[in-house]
Design a protein around this motif. Sequence first.
Motif, PDB file in Angstrom:
ATOM      1  N   GLU A  49       0.662  -1.146   0.158  1.00  0.00           N
ATOM      2  CA  GLU A  49      -0.046   0.039  -0.026  1.00  0.00           C
ATOM      3  C   GLU A  49       0.957   1.242   0.114  1.00  0.00           C
ATOM      4  O   GLU A  49       0.603   2.245  -0.341  1.00  0.00           O
ATOM      5  CB  GLU A  49      -0.541   0.166   0.737  1.00  0.00           C
ATOM      6  CG  GLU A  49      -1.579   1.288   1.116  1.00  0.00           C
ATOM      7  CD  GLU A  49      -2.834   1.432   2.809  1.00  0.00           C
ATOM      8  OE1 GLU A  49      -3.746   1.760   2.969  1.00  0.00           O
ATOM      9  OE2 GLU A  49      -2.629   0.196   3.639  1.00  0.00           O
ATOM     10  N   MET A  68       1.361   4.599  -3.517  1.00  0.00           N
ATOM     11  CA  MET A  68       0.495   5.529  -2.923  1.00  0.00           C
ATOM     12  C   MET A  68       1.389   6.508  -3.021  1.00  0.00           C
ATOM     13  O   MET A  68       2.288   7.478  -3.358  1.00  0.00           O
ATOM     14  CB  MET A  68      -0.239   5.954  -1.130  1.00  0.00           C
ATOM     15  CG  MET A  68      -0.419   6.894  -0.592  1.00  0.00           C
ATOM     16  SD  MET A  68      -0.911   6.607   0.545  1.00  0.00           S
ATOM     17  CE  MET A  68      -2.647   5.749   0.214  1.00  0.00           C
ATOM     18  N   ASN A  69       2.938   6.209  -2.580  1.00  0.00           N
ATOM     19  CA  ASN A  69       3.779   6.979  -2.641  1.00  0.00           C
ATOM     20  C   ASN A  69       5.421   6.755  -3.972  1.00  0.00           C
ATOM     21  O   ASN A  69       6.092   7.867  -3.486  1.00  0.00           O
ATOM     22  CB  ASN A  69       4.892   6.642  -1.220  1.00  0.00           C
ATOM     23  CG  ASN A  69       4.213   7.260  -0.262  1.00  0.00           C
ATOM     24  OD1 ASN A  69       4.097   7.950   0.102  1.00  0.00           O
ATOM     25  ND2 ASN A  69       3.523   6.382   0.637  1.00  0.00           N
TER      26      ASN A  69
END
Length: 484
Positions: A235, A239-240
């Motif tokens: 995750e 996201m990053n």
Amino acid sequence: MKPKSILMPALLLLVLIFSAGVSAQTTEKQRLIVLTDIEADPDDSQTLVRLLLYSNQIDIEGLIATTSVHQKNRVAPETIRKIITGYGKVQPNLLKHEPGYPSAPDLLSLVKQGLPVYGMEGVGKGKDSEGSEWIIKILEREDKRPVWVSVWGGPNTLAQALWKIKETRNEKDAKRLIEKIRVYTISDQDDSGVWMRKSFPDLYYIVSPGSYANATWSAINRVVKGISNEEISNEWIAMNIQQDHGPLGALYPDVAYGMEGDTPSWLMLIPNGLNNPGHPEWGGWGGRYELYQPDPPSAPVNPRFTGGVPVEPETRPIWTNVSDKYSPYIPNKFGKAVRRDTAVFTGNHVTLWRWREDFQNDFAARIDWCTMTYEEANHPPVPKVNGPEEFTVKSGEIFKLDADGTYDPDGDNLNFLWFQYPEAGTFKTPAGFGFLAENLYNVHTITAPQVDAPRTIHFILKVTDKGTPVLSRYKRVIVTVNPK
């Protein structure tokens, strides 16, 4: 087996020469050649995406597609070119944040390939390749800096370059070229690694032989009980790194086996104030290593955990696994901003994952630079030490550690943390700050401990901003304590 009191004279001399005059901080750009079995596993592509974001801080001089035990009959330079092309689309924006990012055409000119054969089948007469010839060409350049060879797969292209140097150069010239080389291999991914260490006993070599699970590099993606591990979750990566971070982030593949197993082979080259490539025993983002001849495995190693490459006894000292004892600093909800956790972690993996949150946040910030303006993005703080970074005192004398002058380019509020790194120095006992809080920027009135012989203490200043993501930089202060 710990380090021998008597090492091979030539190898010891090489270490001393390279260490001479090296201060606690190294700002000189490091030269780098990469050997990658890209397409054997998505993690090589992941590592290359990250590396390109630091290509302004490291002089990349070769990107060579190779084979490995996981990809014996194929090389894939086209994947390197694809990722560089993605980098080229964001390079103009990266330059808004830091200078020095090379152009995509310049990087594409560095892409070479080794022979599409496995291990020692690619070493010997008539086995030259574009990649092995390029390595020799780089070594021949008039440049006094060492050449780091970061091996993400099999090293047989380097082995062929060494074979040819030995066969075609006189002894003095061969020695001159080989002394430039600094190898870090992600374990042994073909049978040429052991051959090189036996055939070239003075070759500077960092490796964790044997089981991948026991290797220091594997800590980059290891889930550690007792800490968050969030920064290596799928995750977090999505996201990053992967999503909404431009064409380079979009090329970062999902994890198949382990995230970025190859990245530790060059993390120590980043000039973050902690890393010092000339001193693997000091520790840094890539882990900590010491020079000794390890004992052979006490029992046969399961081929499943070595990729099938046989594990042979080492015949000479290598830079390899050592242990740290570590208790993380954690935030306090009230009162003093940080405190030591009660948990204690020990082992060679600790030497790397203790910095993992820092280097993951750094990666996230730099990939933000691909799409954000300077004002939108975060940039690392700039630590300063008000005083010498190496000095000598006598037992009982008072000295201070002072970070006055430290600043953040974005104007962020800063957190300061001073701590001792016992394993990096020769004084292994904790040298505390007495009643003083270690998160003061100016830690004063420290009393030098009692010693019966000269000892070194490594103090690390970690400065962390409060931007998004939080970014850390360091200074290392080395205090030599002499008997009174």
